[in-house]
Design a protein around this motif. Structure first.
Motif, mmCIF file in Angstrom:
data_model
loop_
_atom_site.group_PDB
_atom_site.id
_atom_site.type_symbol
_atom_site.label_atom_id
_atom_site.label_comp_id
_atom_site.label_asym_id
_atom_site.label_seq_id
_atom_site.Cartn_x
_atom_site.Cartn_y
_atom_site.Cartn_z
ATOM 1 N N UNK A 1 -0.841 5.537 5.338
ATOM 2 C CA UNK A 1 -0.187 4.465 6.098
ATOM 3 C C UNK A 1 1.272 4.313 5.676
ATOM 4 N N UNK A 2 1.510 4.318 4.370
ATOM 5 C CA UNK A 2 2.877 4.174 3.890
ATOM 6 C C UNK A 2 3.723 5.386 4.280
ATOM 7 N N UNK A 3 3.125 6.579 4.277
ATOM 8 C CA UNK A 3 3.830 7.780 4.718
ATOM 9 C C UNK A 3 4.204 7.725 6.189
ATOM 10 N N UNK B 1 5.157 5.032 7.591
ATOM 11 C CA UNK B 1 6.132 3.958 7.729
ATOM 12 C C UNK B 1 5.557 2.562 7.711
ATOM 13 N N UNK B 2 4.252 2.433 7.522
ATOM 14 C CA UNK B 2 3.627 1.120 7.435
ATOM 15 C C UNK B 2 3.657 0.656 5.980
ATOM 16 N N UNK B 3 3.831 -0.632 5.799
ATOM 17 C CA UNK B 3 3.834 -1.198 4.450
ATOM 18 C C UNK B 3 2.959 -2.440 4.453
ATOM 19 N N UNK B 4 2.313 -2.708 3.328
ATOM 20 C CA UNK B 4 1.533 -3.948 3.269
ATOM 21 C C UNK B 4 2.497 -5.139 3.293
ATOM 22 N N UNK B 5 2.229 -6.090 4.194
ATOM 23 C CA UNK B 5 3.094 -7.259 4.248
ATOM 24 C C UNK B 5 2.415 -8.493 3.678
ATOM 25 N N UNK B 6 1.085 -8.461 3.578
ATOM 26 C CA UNK B 6 0.372 -9.553 2.921
ATOM 27 C C UNK B 6 -1.001 -9.040 2.494
ATOM 28 N N UNK B 7 -1.438 -9.516 1.343
ATOM 29 C CA UNK B 7 -2.773 -9.187 0.833
ATOM 30 C C UNK B 7 -3.350 -10.457 0.210
#
Length: 189
Positions: free
Chosen positions: A96-98, A100-106
């Protein structure tokens, strides 16, 4: 598939657990660790969700990747959903990070899952939820349907179930945990 779902704030969690326990027996107790991903806010703005969830019970831990489409029913927040198990959570995070997605809340949810049926016989997952960062207890009742044509009947069945559980329409909420947790964290900062 579409997840027809209603969520309510619970005034008396102990009484609710007693009623659900009488109907369904001992619940599956689980900890959900949710991480929501986005890229430049595009998913969130469009009402979509991309989530990696690890569910840990007494016996096992399993991780699933879920995509939820935009809201199909504004009154309930019900959405189309696609979900699959993940063998390697670290690998899916890297993928996911590759992309371009990033965790925005956990955040973490403490859940008690009861498998019950509506008065009309529809199979339902009833989950009593506590989010440690939020005040109060929630009840989520959900069932899966094939298409939007089935959604009205499913939601009506869920409303009837809630009435049987003595939870009226005034307790219903479409509040998202992601937004509520973000607001609680902003208030603390």
């Amino acid at each position: 598939m579409i997840e027809a779902e209603l969520k309510a704030r619970v005034a008396d969690p102990d009484a609710l657990h007693a009623v659900l326990g009488a109907a369904a027996g001992t619940p599956e107790r689980a900890t959900y660790r949710d991480a929501y991903y986005d890229r430049d806010g595009a998913l969130t703005v469009g009402g979509r969700e991309l989530r990696v969830r690890t569910v840990t019970t007494e016996d096992v831990a399993r991780t699933v990747l879920t995509f939820k489409g935009p809201v199909l029913d504004e009154a309930t927040g019900s959405k189309a959903e696609a979900e699959t198990r993940i063998a390697d959570p670290a690998a899916i995070a890297a993928i996911l990070e590759g992309l371009g997605y990033a965790p925005f809340i956990a955040f973490t949810k403490q859940c008690a899952n009861y498998r019950i049926s509506t008065p009309a016989g529809r199979k339902v997952l009833a989950t009593v939820v506590r989010v440690p960062e939020l005040d109060g207890t929630f009840l989520e009742v959900e069932t899966m349907v094939e298409d939007e044509a089935e959604m009205t009947a499913a939601l009506d069945d869920l409303r009837a179930l809630l009435l049987d559980l003595e939870i009226g329409p005034a307790a219903l909420t479409t509040e998202l945990y992601t937004e509520a947790v973000a607001a609680a964290r902003a208030h603390v900062d």
